[in-house]
Enzyme design. Structure first.
Site, PDB file in Angstrom:
ATOM      1  N   ASP A  45       0.758  -1.209  -0.160  1.00  0.00           N
ATOM      2  CA  ASP A  45       0.151   0.047   0.460  1.00  0.00           C
ATOM      3  C   ASP A  45       0.959   1.044  -0.099  1.00  0.00           C
ATOM      4  OD1 ASP A  45      -2.131  -1.608   0.087  1.00  0.00           O
ATOM      5  OD2 ASP A  45      -2.616  -1.459   2.126  1.00  0.00           O
ATOM      6  N   GLY A  46       2.070   1.615   0.411  1.00  0.00           N
ATOM      7  CA  GLY A  46       3.108   2.854   0.690  1.00  0.00           C
ATOM      8  C   GLY A  46       3.411   3.155  -1.042  1.00  0.00           C
ATOM      9  N   ASN A 122      -5.086   8.338   1.892  1.00  0.00           N
ATOM     10  CA  ASN A 122      -5.955   7.592   3.892  1.00  0.00           C
ATOM     11  C   ASN A 122      -6.660   8.639   5.204  1.00  0.00           C
ATOM     12  OD1 ASN A 122      -5.711   5.136   3.122  1.00  0.00           O
ATOM     13  ND2 ASN A 122      -3.489   4.821   3.659  1.00  0.00           N
ATOM     14  N   GLU A 123      -5.110   9.109   4.756  1.00  0.00           N
ATOM     15  CA  GLU A 123      -5.818  10.522   5.984  1.00  0.00           C
ATOM     16  C   GLU A 123      -4.362  11.847   6.666  1.00  0.00           C
ATOM     17  OE1 GLU A 123      -2.650   7.775   7.052  1.00  0.00           O
ATOM     18  OE2 GLU A 123      -4.143   6.933   7.624  1.00  0.00           O
ATOM     19  N   ARG A 149      -7.620  18.686  23.401  1.00  0.00           N
ATOM     20  CA  ARG A 149      -6.995  19.204  23.963  1.00  0.00           C
ATOM     21  C   ARG A 149      -5.965  17.340  24.139  1.00  0.00           C
ATOM     22  NH1 ARG A 149      -3.376  22.769  27.762  1.00  0.00           N
ATOM     23  NH2 ARG A 149      -1.229  21.523  28.411  1.00  0.00           N
ATOM     24  N   ASP A 151      -3.133  14.219  22.027  1.00  0.00           N
ATOM     25  CA  ASP A 151      -1.641  13.659  21.873  1.00  0.00           C
ATOM     26  C   ASP A 151      -2.354  13.677  20.430  1.00  0.00           C
ATOM     27  OD1 ASP A 151      -0.534  12.485  23.598  1.00  0.00           O
ATOM     28  OD2 ASP A 151      -0.319  10.728  22.711  1.00  0.00           O
ATOM     29  N   ALA A 186      -5.521   9.801  22.530  1.00  0.00           N
ATOM     30  CA  ALA A 186      -5.266  10.571  23.904  1.00  0.00           C
ATOM     31  C   ALA A 186      -5.942  11.941  23.702  1.00  0.00           C
ATOM     32  CB  ALA A 186      -3.752   9.976  24.175  1.00  0.00           C
TER      33      ALA A 186
END
Length: 265
Positions: A45-46, A122-123, A149, A151, A186
């Protein structure tokens, strides 16, 4: 027909690339790395993600097809043993075009310099590059939704929902849904900061705007490309007008692809 071939660079992939080029040339097709009508990605995929970014300037003219030479590639329909059949299909059979939505990311700067626009298959992820928390206001359709707020945030396409987004607990979306998904990394929830705590799915006509509150160095990653930006004012995300075009020579339903990628042995 003009074609180009992208390789992961390992010995197996390079040998397949040589076979593909030799056979397609014998069929009378022309290798043209500048203006291909079809790009054959050989690797994982990369490799296909890189091919997409290499040809993102001509998405209306170029279709992609993938051959995976390692673990099952989510974007790859073909395996090495099927390459001869794929070559015959490319040379002799008109292909069906399947289009997937893309993500548009626009980065604007506090000093008023020219915004930068990116496309993601993808993102896009947004984090603080210094390792501290990302703090930003999240606006949806021009209205403040929450102060985040934590990660970082991951904004994914439907096809990208099976990648980093899935690892963050996001939902898997069918690529026929022109949408984007926002997933938290997170997040901090206390009396001062409060977030929704669940992934958000926005339709095509909705825009997400991240306004940085602590204007530290921000790390923005578009697919596998990481860019460190300074003095960012905002990051705008929405479904792009452009789409990626895949060349389909046989049915390969999305849910079958999901099953084979994550469930079937």
């Amino acid at each position: 027909m003009n074609y180009a071939v992208a390789s992961r660079g390992d010995s197996i992939s390079d040998a397949l690339v040589e076979q593909i080029i030799r056979s397609l040339n014998e069929f009378g097709l022309t290798e043209n790395k500048e203006e291909p009508e079809i790009v054959i990605s050989v690797g994982g995929d990369g490799t296909l993600l890189q091919a997409f970014h290499d040809y993102s300037h001509r998405l209306e003219e170029t279709a992609f097809v993938g051959v995976h030479t390692g673990h099952l590639g989510f974007y790859a329909d073909w395996i090495p043993d099927e390459v001869e059949n794929l070559i015959i299909h490319i040379a002799k059979t008109p292909f069906q075009v399947v289009e997937y939505p893309l993500l548009e990311v626009v980065v604007r700067y506090a000093d008023g310099s020219t915004p930068r626009r990116y496309l993601a298959l993808n993102e896009a992820t947004v984090k603080n590059s210094q390792g501290s928390s990302l703090v930003c206001n999240v606006e949806i359709k021009g209205e403040t939704f929450e102060t985040f707020r934590g990660d970082g945030l991951c904004i994914s396409t439907p096809s990208g929902s099976t990648a980093y987004n899935k690892a963050l607990g996001g939902a898997i979306l069918h690529p026929s849904l022109a949408s984007l998904q926002i997933s938290e990394m997170a997040s901090i929830n206390n009396r001062v900061y409060r977030t929704i705590g669940s992934p958000l799915v926005l339709p095509q006509h909705h825009t997400c705007l991240l306004k940085l509150i602590q204007n530290d160095d921000v790390q923005v990653t578009i697919d596998h490309h990481t860019i460190n930006h300074q003095e960012i004012a905002s990051i705008q995300c929405r479904v792009a007008e452009e789409q990626i075009r895949f060349a389909r020579f046989r049915p390969f339903p999305f849910w079958k692809r999901v099953k084979e990628s994550f469930i079937s042995e």
